[in-house]
Write a protein that holds these residues in place. Structure first.
Motif, short mmCIF file in Angstrom:
data_model
loop_
_atom_site.label_atom_id
_atom_site.label_comp_id
_atom_site.label_asym_id
_atom_site.label_seq_id
_atom_site.Cartn_x
_atom_site.Cartn_y
_atom_site.Cartn_z
N MET A 282 0.83 -1.20 0.00
CA MET A 282 0.00 0.00 0.00
C MET A 282 0.87 1.26 0.00
O MET A 282 0.62 2.20 -0.75
CB MET A 282 -0.91 0.01 1.23
CG MET A 282 -1.82 1.22 1.30
SD MET A 282 -2.80 1.28 2.81
CE MET A 282 -1.57 1.52 4.05
N LEU A 283 1.91 1.27 0.82
CA LEU A 283 2.76 2.46 0.91
C LEU A 283 3.58 2.69 -0.36
O LEU A 283 3.78 3.83 -0.78
CB LEU A 283 3.70 2.35 2.10
CG LEU A 283 3.07 2.50 3.48
CD1 LEU A 283 4.13 2.35 4.56
CD2 LEU A 283 2.38 3.83 3.62
N THR A 284 4.08 1.63 -0.95
CA THR A 284 4.99 1.80 -2.09
C THR A 284 4.29 1.90 -3.42
O THR A 284 4.82 2.51 -4.35
CB THR A 284 6.00 0.64 -2.15
OG1 THR A 284 5.29 -0.60 -2.25
CG2 THR A 284 6.89 0.63 -0.92
N GLU A 285 3.10 1.32 -3.56
CA GLU A 285 2.44 1.31 -4.86
C GLU A 285 1.22 2.21 -4.94
O GLU A 285 1.02 2.90 -5.93
CB GLU A 285 2.04 -0.13 -5.23
CG GLU A 285 3.24 -1.04 -5.42
CD GLU A 285 2.85 -2.48 -5.68
OE1 GLU A 285 1.65 -2.75 -5.91
OE2 GLU A 285 3.75 -3.32 -5.66
N ARG A 286 0.41 2.23 -3.92
CA ARG A 286 -0.84 2.99 -4.00
C ARG A 286 -0.73 4.40 -3.44
O ARG A 286 -1.36 5.32 -3.95
CB ARG A 286 -1.94 2.23 -3.27
CG ARG A 286 -2.30 0.94 -3.96
CD ARG A 286 -3.49 0.30 -3.31
NE ARG A 286 -3.13 -1.08 -2.99
CZ ARG A 286 -3.65 -1.78 -2.04
NH1 ARG A 286 -4.57 -1.27 -1.26
NH2 ARG A 286 -3.27 -3.02 -1.83
N LEU A 287 0.03 4.59 -2.40
CA LEU A 287 0.09 5.90 -1.74
C LEU A 287 0.65 7.00 -2.64
O LEU A 287 0.08 8.09 -2.68
CB LEU A 287 0.88 5.80 -0.43
CG LEU A 287 0.94 7.07 0.41
CD1 LEU A 287 -0.46 7.49 0.85
CD2 LEU A 287 1.83 6.87 1.62
N PRO A 288 1.74 6.78 -3.38
CA PRO A 288 2.25 7.88 -4.23
C PRO A 288 1.22 8.38 -5.23
O PRO A 288 1.06 9.60 -5.41
CB PRO A 288 3.46 7.25 -4.93
CG PRO A 288 3.92 6.19 -3.99
CD PRO A 288 2.65 5.64 -3.40
N GLY A 289 0.49 7.49 -5.88
CA GLY A 289 -0.55 7.91 -6.83
C GLY A 289 -1.67 8.66 -6.14
O GLY A 289 -2.19 9.66 -6.66
N TRP A 290 -2.05 8.20 -4.97
CA TRP A 290 -3.10 8.87 -4.21
C TRP A 290 -2.67 10.27 -3.83
O TRP A 290 -3.45 11.22 -3.92
CB TRP A 290 -3.43 8.05 -2.96
CG TRP A 290 -4.48 8.67 -2.09
CD1 TRP A 290 -5.83 8.57 -2.24
CD2 TRP A 290 -4.26 9.52 -0.96
NE1 TRP A 290 -6.47 9.29 -1.26
CE2 TRP A 290 -5.52 9.88 -0.45
CE3 TRP A 290 -3.12 10.00 -0.32
CZ2 TRP A 290 -5.67 10.71 0.65
CZ3 TRP A 290 -3.26 10.81 0.78
CH2 TRP A 290 -4.53 11.16 1.27
N LEU A 291 -1.41 10.44 -3.41
CA LEU A 291 -0.90 11.76 -3.02
C LEU A 291 -0.91 12.72 -4.22
O LEU A 291 -1.33 13.87 -4.09
CB LEU A 291 0.50 11.65 -2.44
CG LEU A 291 0.60 11.06 -1.05
CD1 LEU A 291 2.06 10.84 -0.67
CD2 LEU A 291 -0.09 11.94 -0.03
N VAL A 292 -0.44 12.25 -5.37
CA VAL A 292 -0.42 13.10 -6.56
C VAL A 292 -1.84 13.50 -6.93
O VAL A 292 -2.12 14.68 -7.21
CB VAL A 292 0.27 12.36 -7.74
CG1 VAL A 292 0.05 13.10 -9.06
CG2 VAL A 292 1.74 12.20 -7.46
#
Length: 112
Positions: free
Chosen positions: A89-99
């Motif tokens: 979740m932290l490495t794959e989904r979180l960056p896209g969610w933040l952007v």
């Protein structure tokens, strides 16, 4: 004779009776227990290190030891699955969610 010296003398005599000469604390006799000698289990800190370590950086012995720890303890297996899920979740989904969140207009969030 003083009472302390008398007590010490009696204690030495008792130790001689209890422990035959030459045996000391160890016995030369073979173990008669039917249970096999097993390795000491790893400490919780060691198992946590195996679980939290990135799988691609774990050594082959570390992978085998983690597999054994997961096999022998269902709680370790469940914890390993949760940690891996959280890491994904932290490495794959979180960056896209933040952007996505930062680019929303009117979100009130901004990079400063």
């Amino acid at each position: 004779m003083d009472p302390a010296a008398s007590a010490a003398s009696r204690a030495r005599g008792l130790a001689t009776v209890i422990t035959p000469p030459g045996l000391g604390a160890c016995s030369p006799h073979k173990r008669t227990s039917p249970q096999p000698v097993t390795a000491r289990p790893p400490s919780p800190r060691t198992v946590a290190g195996w679980i939290l370590c990135r799988p691609d950086t774990r050594t082959e012995p570390g992978q085998l030891q983690l597999k054994a720890a997961r096999t022998h303890c269902p709680e370790n297996d469940a914890l390993t699955r949760h940690v891996r899920s959280f890491a994904t979740m932290l490495t794959e989904r979180l960056p896209g969610w933040l952007v996505h969140t930062v680019t929303l207009s009117g979100s009130g969030l901004s990079r400063k």
